[in-house]
Design a protein around this motif. Sequence first.
Motif, short mmCIF file in Angstrom:
data_model
loop_
_atom_site.label_atom_id
_atom_site.label_comp_id
_atom_site.label_asym_id
_atom_site.label_seq_id
_atom_site.Cartn_x
_atom_site.Cartn_y
_atom_site.Cartn_z
N VAL A 1 -7.06 3.54 8.18
CA VAL A 1 -8.17 2.93 7.44
C VAL A 1 -9.23 2.44 8.42
CG1 VAL A 1 -8.83 1.07 5.87
CG2 VAL A 1 -6.68 2.29 5.51
N TRP B 1 -13.01 -3.39 2.39
CA TRP B 1 -11.82 -3.67 3.19
C TRP B 1 -12.07 -4.86 4.12
CZ3 TRP B 1 -10.44 -1.86 8.53
CH2 TRP B 1 -9.07 -2.04 8.81
N MET C 1 -14.02 1.36 -2.05
CA MET C 1 -12.88 0.53 -1.67
C MET C 1 -12.87 0.28 -0.16
SD MET C 1 -11.26 -0.23 -4.43
CE MET C 1 -9.72 -0.85 -3.73
N LEU C 2 -13.26 1.28 0.60
CA LEU C 2 -13.28 1.15 2.06
C LEU C 2 -14.31 0.09 2.47
CD1 LEU C 2 -12.18 2.31 4.76
CD2 LEU C 2 -14.15 3.86 4.73
N GLN D 1 -8.05 4.96 -5.96
CA GLN D 1 -8.30 3.68 -5.33
C GLN D 1 -7.96 3.70 -3.84
OE1 GLN D 1 -9.72 0.96 -7.14
NE2 GLN D 1 -10.03 2.75 -8.45
N SER E 1 -4.33 -4.25 5.77
CA SER E 1 -3.81 -3.62 4.56
C SER E 1 -2.30 -3.45 4.66
CB SER E 1 -4.46 -2.25 4.36
OG SER E 1 -5.85 -2.38 4.26
N TYR F 1 -13.08 3.49 8.57
CA TYR F 1 -14.04 2.40 8.41
C TYR F 1 -15.14 2.51 9.47
CZ TYR F 1 -15.53 -2.54 7.97
OH TYR F 1 -16.25 -3.71 7.79
N GLU G 1 0.80 -1.22 0.00
CA GLU G 1 0.00 0.00 0.00
C GLU G 1 0.84 1.27 0.00
OE1 GLU G 1 -3.01 -0.28 -0.54
OE2 GLU G 1 -3.86 -2.04 0.41
N ARG H 1 -8.18 3.82 -0.03
CA ARG H 1 -9.24 3.49 0.92
C ARG H 1 -9.55 4.67 1.84
NH1 ARG H 1 -6.49 -1.64 1.09
NH2 ARG H 1 -7.79 -3.27 0.17
#
Length: 419
Positions: free
Chosen positions: A275, A387, A383-384, A375, A391, A279, A50, A377
């Motif tokens: 992330v 998940w 994309m999130l 792309q 990552s 989230y 990432e 997240r």
Amino acid sequence: MAGGVRPATNVGRKRGGTVSLIAWMDTSPDEQRRVREIVALFADKGTLDELGIGQIRDAFSDCMFPGTSTIQTRARYLLFVPWIYERSAKSSAKGTVRRRGEAQERRFITTMKLANQSEGLIGRQAGVNVKTLPSAIYWSALVRYGILTSPLSLDQIGSPARLVTGADELVDRIVGDWSPTLPAPPPTFPQEVEGGFDLTAEEASWLRDRIMLAAPGSVLTHLLRSDATLSADSTAPWNEPACTDGDSDTTSIVHHAEMFSLAMEGAALLYTLLVAERYEERKFTSLVEPTSYYADQLKRWASDRQESSDQLYRWSTKKMWRMAYDLAPRIGAPTRQFVDQWIQAVVSGRADDAANDPGLRSMIAARESMKKGNQSRLTNERMLARWQGASGQGRLVFRWPLVKRLVTDIKEGLARAGT
């Protein structure tokens, strides 16, 4: 401890089960093999690059263990593939050598399954429909170790013998595709494979000598030269005694790899925490309390870093970069700047509180945005939502599980000389 590798499996799905979080895997610099490995990586959750440090990771891996890749499985494939294509080149069946060879590779999967040879079998699950054949996986290694006499493609295999002019321009010789000293296959190959994946003493000795000749000074050669048996529970090169008892060059590269792995694990964990926070902010619920989990993991990493603070302080990143650029000269300036800034924060101790440091949080978010674009997240809600945790989280181990298997195969074969 700082030298350990901790696969995390504690983040639960709401509907049961766990998310397996495994360490980053590694790729090689060869472009065709890189594409295959990237596909393999995307099939495994949590192994993605990432933050865009793959070139540096690969430089370490190739320096320590040249010719290897993460999708290799067993050492005897370095003989199976040449044997299959030698046989295909001599066959009078229809089709090109490549087509005949690939058909034989698929039949070979069935042969090994019938013999209950499943550990490390490529195509164990997909059978004859497997997409990536052993020849594709091992081709770069066959070239690197001189088992294939020149860097031919599969389509060039079986072409008329080539005339090669000697170095003194007075000696010409006819060469084939494969090393003239390649051990002969078992008499019943490929309909039956005596010994399965177990190398004979002759085969193991030949492979060891080919690798040592092709990769002098590498950690891989040091392991093959050593009489030591590899530790069954070693999870990274630096906690394998046989990797750290060599000369100054081999121990130095292992030390650089360990320090880089420790430092960059913190960056990966901070990214994963960012992330996880987003989230939960967006009210996604398939994962249970990921923010709490990754915050704890970052604290664990800070404790590991503190245990190794003296080593990190003495670590010469200048020497590390010289090694990296020797093998990966295309490492970009933005990548070096990002890595240097993060390592500086690690060495100084600032990264120990990275979860609450606005500057470090912004640096990680900006790096991921630069690498992933739309792309990301952290900005792309679609994309999130997809998940599944992990990552890029985990210590880099530079192909060690695969390398340990290959070296063990060869050592076990050598031990058969006395049986």
